[in-house]
Design a protein around this motif. Structure first.
Motif, PDB file in Angstrom:
ATOM      1  N   ILE A 225       0.081  -7.160   2.572  1.00  0.00           N
ATOM      2  CA  ILE A 225       1.448  -7.580   2.241  1.00  0.00           C
ATOM      3  C   ILE A 225       2.314  -7.561   3.491  1.00  0.00           C
ATOM      4  O   ILE A 225       2.266  -6.624   4.289  1.00  0.00           O
ATOM      5  CB  ILE A 225       2.070  -6.643   1.168  1.00  0.00           C
ATOM      6  CG1 ILE A 225       1.209  -6.643  -0.111  1.00  0.00           C
ATOM      7  CG2 ILE A 225       3.501  -7.074   0.834  1.00  0.00           C
ATOM      8  CD1 ILE A 225       1.714  -5.705  -1.204  1.00  0.00           C
TER       9      ILE A 225
ATOM     10  N   THR B 255       7.558  -5.737  -2.899  1.00  0.00           N
ATOM     11  CA  THR B 255       6.251  -5.451  -2.292  1.00  0.00           C
ATOM     12  C   THR B 255       5.479  -4.419  -3.117  1.00  0.00           C
ATOM     13  O   THR B 255       4.260  -4.513  -3.232  1.00  0.00           O
ATOM     14  CB  THR B 255       6.379  -4.979  -0.823  1.00  0.00           C
ATOM     15  OG1 THR B 255       7.151  -3.772  -0.763  1.00  0.00           O
ATOM     16  CG2 THR B 255       7.031  -6.044   0.048  1.00  0.00           C
ATOM     17  N   LYS B 256       6.192  -3.475  -3.728  1.00  0.00           N
ATOM     18  CA  LYS B 256       5.507  -2.505  -4.603  1.00  0.00           C
ATOM     19  C   LYS B 256       4.937  -3.196  -5.841  1.00  0.00           C
ATOM     20  O   LYS B 256       3.820  -2.900  -6.265  1.00  0.00           O
ATOM     21  CB  LYS B 256       6.486  -1.404  -5.039  1.00  0.00           C
ATOM     22  CG  LYS B 256       6.858  -0.457  -3.918  1.00  0.00           C
ATOM     23  CD  LYS B 256       7.826   0.605  -4.447  1.00  0.00           C
ATOM     24  CE  LYS B 256       8.655   1.163  -3.317  1.00  0.00           C
ATOM     25  NZ  LYS B 256       9.824   1.923  -3.778  1.00  0.00           N
TER      26      LYS B 256
ATOM     27  N   LEU C  18      -3.915  -0.490   1.761  1.00  0.00           N
ATOM     28  CA  LEU C  18      -3.139  -1.712   1.963  1.00  0.00           C
ATOM     29  C   LEU C  18      -3.140  -2.115   3.434  1.00  0.00           C
ATOM     30  O   LEU C  18      -3.048  -1.261   4.310  1.00  0.00           O
ATOM     31  CB  LEU C  18      -1.679  -1.467   1.518  1.00  0.00           C
ATOM     32  CG  LEU C  18      -0.692  -2.624   1.756  1.00  0.00           C
ATOM     33  CD1 LEU C  18      -0.959  -3.768   0.794  1.00  0.00           C
ATOM     34  CD2 LEU C  18       0.755  -2.145   1.604  1.00  0.00           C
TER      35      LEU C  18
ATOM     36  N   ALA D 291       3.897   2.756   1.637  1.00  0.00           N
ATOM     37  CA  ALA D 291       2.440   2.625   1.681  1.00  0.00           C
ATOM     38  C   ALA D 291       1.775   3.691   2.561  1.00  0.00           C
ATOM     39  O   ALA D 291       0.626   4.041   2.365  1.00  0.00           O
ATOM     40  CB  ALA D 291       2.040   1.237   2.161  1.00  0.00           C
TER      41      ALA D 291
ATOM     42  N   TYR E 168       1.772  -5.032  -4.885  1.00  0.00           N
ATOM     43  CA  TYR E 168       0.629  -4.129  -4.738  1.00  0.00           C
ATOM     44  C   TYR E 168       0.067  -3.789  -6.109  1.00  0.00           C
ATOM     45  O   TYR E 168      -1.148  -3.849  -6.337  1.00  0.00           O
ATOM     46  CB  TYR E 168       1.042  -2.863  -3.976  1.00  0.00           C
ATOM     47  CG  TYR E 168      -0.117  -1.921  -3.786  1.00  0.00           C
ATOM     48  CD1 TYR E 168      -1.067  -2.166  -2.797  1.00  0.00           C
ATOM     49  CD2 TYR E 168      -0.293  -0.818  -4.621  1.00  0.00           C
ATOM     50  CE1 TYR E 168      -2.163  -1.329  -2.637  1.00  0.00           C
ATOM     51  CE2 TYR E 168      -1.387   0.025  -4.472  1.00  0.00           C
ATOM     52  CZ  TYR E 168      -2.313  -0.237  -3.473  1.00  0.00           C
ATOM     53  OH  TYR E 168      -3.408   0.578  -3.334  1.00  0.00           O
TER      54      TYR E 168
ATOM     55  N   ARG F  89      -3.525  -6.814  -1.609  1.00  0.00           N
ATOM     56  CA  ARG F  89      -4.019  -5.757  -0.722  1.00  0.00           C
ATOM     57  C   ARG F  89      -3.652  -5.994   0.748  1.00  0.00           C
ATOM     58  O   ARG F  89      -4.060  -5.247   1.630  1.00  0.00           O
ATOM     59  CB  ARG F  89      -5.535  -5.589  -0.892  1.00  0.00           C
ATOM     60  CG  ARG F  89      -5.903  -4.961  -2.245  1.00  0.00           C
ATOM     61  CD  ARG F  89      -5.313  -3.550  -2.385  1.00  0.00           C
ATOM     62  NE  ARG F  89      -5.501  -2.976  -3.700  1.00  0.00           N
ATOM     63  CZ  ARG F  89      -4.560  -2.980  -4.674  1.00  0.00           C
ATOM     64  NH1 ARG F  89      -3.383  -3.558  -4.475  1.00  0.00           N
ATOM     65  NH2 ARG F  89      -4.809  -2.407  -5.824  1.00  0.00           N
TER      66      ARG F  89
END
Ligand SMILES: [Zn+2]
Length: 313
Positions: free
Chosen positions: A292, A281-282, A14, A310, A285, A290
């Protein structure tokens, strides 16, 4: 073509973007109640800009988006500046971020489990220069050719300062993305990410389908990533899924915190959404994003929360 986003994704799953700039400047006591927004600070307190970049690097950001969003030649000239002065302020936004990045990276203790941060030169939309909220509606009174004329000199100045990538952001309509991509063709070594503001789960601000925008951008060599920013977080998962159906390019998202912006009063109201920003945000993903980060009203703490899951920080 190798680009700054792709290089990070070769080594890390990420790319962590940074968060809001103006909120942090206000927290540091800067008065940004001005139509030139953070660009005003570029003129008056450039050292503050560097401090905000440093805060975001410390929080875990892999990317510094420069304070050039609303820095335009026309905007500075309305303040009585000469064209050359305006151009040098635009370049300065990139120089400040690069200097801060290099200082951060000079300390070995800052280099664990992260890539060397990159500098993304912010290219705000024509509507941000108008400062009338039209960047969230996308119904400009000018066409693609005039949009090219507006963007060309600023892009040239930003590229002269050698950022790692361009962050073309909060674009409300596909015509503006096309104009920027056309201008970019004069600089074959420079790549850009293209990020739209969206009004719902499937349309960008102009009402055009994100599906059509992603399909067109997928064909453009110099476009390093496609995404969404400055948008309510609840719309983002669906937008990611639609973009993913059209492209293998990296998808980037950096939405707002969830509070509502009133373009007329230029004010924020309403509580943040119930889902925490970190939880969102999770989800993004998992949906395929890819890169954030956060846009308006997000803070270094929001970015720290991304780095925590991350990067195990
Ligand atoms: Zn925003």
């Amino acid at each position: 073509m190798d680009n700054a986003i792709q290089s990070i994704l070769k080594e890390f799953p990420l790319v962590i973007l940074d968060g809001a700039f103006s909120t942090e400047l206000e927290r540091r006591g800067c008065d940004i109640n001005d139509e030139l927004w953070s660009a005003k600070i570029l003129m008056e307190q450039p050292e503050m800009i560097g401090k905000v970049h440093a805060d975001y690097f410390t929080a875990g950001a892999d990317v510094a988006i420069t304070a050039s969003y609303q820095a335009t030649i026309e905007g500075f000239m309305r303040r009585g500046m000469k064209k050359e002065e305006a151009l040098s302020l635009i370049r300065l936004s990139v120089e400040i971020a690069k200097k801060e990045r290099d200082e951060f990276w000079a300390h070995p203790e800052n280099r664990t489990n992260r890539p060397k941060p990159v500098v993304a030169a912010s290219v705000g939309p024509y509507g941000a220069f108008l400062a009338d909220g039209s960047e969230y509606r996308g119904h400009y009174k000018i066409g693609e050719c005039e949009l090219c004329d507006f963007h060309a000199p600023r892009l040239k100045a930003l590229i002269e300062a050698q950022p790692d990538i361009l962050a073309c952001e909060t674009l409300p309509c596909l015509a503006e993305a096309k104009a920027i991509v056309a201008v970019l063709q004069a600089y074959k070594d420079m790549s850009a990410w293209i990020s739209f503001s969206a009004k719902d789960e499937e349309h960008i601000s102009s009402g055009e389908k994100i599906l059509d925008c992603a399909a067109w951008l997928d064909q453009q060599n110099q476009v390093a990533a496609i995404g969404i920013n400055c948008t309510a977080p609840q719309y983002v998962k669906s937008l990611i899924e639609i973009i993913r159906s059209q492209t293998n390019k990296p998808i980037l998202v950096y939405p707002n915190s969830g509070e509502q912006y009133d373009a007329t009063t230029k004010d924020w109201h309403g509580a943040s959404a119930e889902t925490s920003f970190a939880d969102y945000t999770k989800q993004w993903y998992k949906a395929g994003a890819r890169a954030i980060g956060g846009c308006c009203r997000t803070t270094p703490d929001d970015i720290r929360a991304i780095a925590k899951w991350a990067r195990n920080k």
